[in-house]
Enzyme design. Structure first.
Site, short mmCIF file in Angstrom:
data_model
loop_
_atom_site.label_atom_id
_atom_site.label_comp_id
_atom_site.label_asym_id
_atom_site.label_seq_id
_atom_site.Cartn_x
_atom_site.Cartn_y
_atom_site.Cartn_z
N SER A 140 -9.45 26.45 66.47
CA SER A 140 -8.96 26.52 67.85
C SER A 140 -9.09 25.13 68.43
O SER A 140 -9.84 24.29 67.91
CB SER A 140 -9.82 27.50 68.66
OG SER A 140 -9.60 27.36 70.05
N TYR A 153 -18.24 30.49 71.16
CA TYR A 153 -16.91 30.34 70.58
C TYR A 153 -16.69 28.90 70.12
O TYR A 153 -16.22 28.64 69.00
CB TYR A 153 -15.86 30.73 71.62
CG TYR A 153 -14.46 30.86 71.07
CD1 TYR A 153 -14.09 31.97 70.30
CD2 TYR A 153 -13.50 29.89 71.31
CE1 TYR A 153 -12.81 32.10 69.80
CE2 TYR A 153 -12.20 30.01 70.82
CZ TYR A 153 -11.87 31.12 70.06
OH TYR A 153 -10.59 31.24 69.57
#
Length: 275
Positions: A140, A153
């Site tokens: 990401s 995350y």
């Protein structure tokens, strides 16, 4: 020692984790359209209706080594090898460090990071035997740009970036390429996997995902193009490229932007606490 050469668009043997929804499903569709042989794996016991008829479907939980072993056995028996391994499955998580629970941390590490590690570890011996193959790990932009309120995350996606860079060099002598995909926000169902305690943060994350301009199909097309070009880091959108290079080349600008984001999160949290 095998040389690394670009692969043709058709004739691929492709395995995609998280292949029944979101970016995984978009990748499955993209490769089926190119005439590839595709194995889509995901958590559902029965074949999801969204998976294209041209693809094979099997259940695989990236947290379960026995599922990985079964997938490897299937690939060996049915295809005799693998050209592209997409370690794509992941969950959304996030929250402030004093709000998010250790259980949330353990869940996201097991799926987002160790799920990728298991895939790489399981299939690398086969790819070494072949002297070819390409591993594509979905990280990401959060793996490169570490904004506030997303520590778990960010940590897992940064781990995927680090793993991918390590394997890029480690496996190169064996003819195996490794790429890491680092998209910013795009429209998908990822927000449905939020399960944490920090509801304020999760509401913000959901808005960013559901209102994004780019779709999963848009991102998949750019990923496939990046893989075919042999790129190691695949940045799929303008926000990602701008943020990445700002952090590298104009760090004070990046720091000011991240600090403003942190103050906005703190202000929203204080306001919510006063309700």
């Amino acid at each position: 020692m095998s040389s690394v050469v670009p692969q043709s668009r058709s004739g691929h043997r492709v395995l995609v984790t998280g292949g029944a929804s979101g970016l995984g499903l978009a990748l499955v569709r993209a490769y089926c359209a190119r005439g590839a042989r595709v194995l889509a794996v995901d958590l559902a016991d029965e074949r999801p209706t969204a998976v294209p008829d041209a693809a094979v479907y099997r259940r695989l939980d990236v947290r379960a080594q026995q599922d990985w072993d079964a997938a490897l056995a299937w690939v060996r028996e049915e295809w005799g090898g693998l050209d592209l391994l997409y370690n794509n499955a992941g969950v959304a998580t996030g929250g402030r460090i004093d709000v998010e629970s250790m259980a949330d941390w353990e869940r996201v590490i097991d799926v987002n990071l160790l799920g990728v590690v298991r895939g790489c570890q399981t299939f690398t011996p086969l790819l070494k035997e072949q002297g070819s193959g390409h591993i594509v790990n979905t990280a990401s932009l959060a793996g490169l740009i570490h904004g506030p309120g997303m520590s778990s995350y960010n940590a897992t996606k940064a781990g995927v970036v680090a793993l991918s860079e390590t394997l890029h060099f480690e496996l190169l002598p064996f003819g195996i390429r490794v790429s890491v995909v680092c998209p910013a926000f795009f429209r998908t169902n990822l927000h449905q996997s939020f399960q944490g305690k920090d509801e304020e943060f999760e509401q913000s994350g959901t808005r960013l995902i559901t209102t994004a301009k780019l779709s999963a199909d848009d991102i998949a097309a750019r990923v496939v193009k990046g893989v075919e070009a042999g790129k190691h880091i695949i940045l799929t959108d303008r926000l990602g490229r701008t943020s990445y290079w700002t952090k590298r080349l104009a760090r004070p600008v990046y720091d000011r932007a991240a600090s403003r984001g942190a103050h906005r999160i703190a202000a929203r949290a204080e306001k919510a606490a006063q309700r």
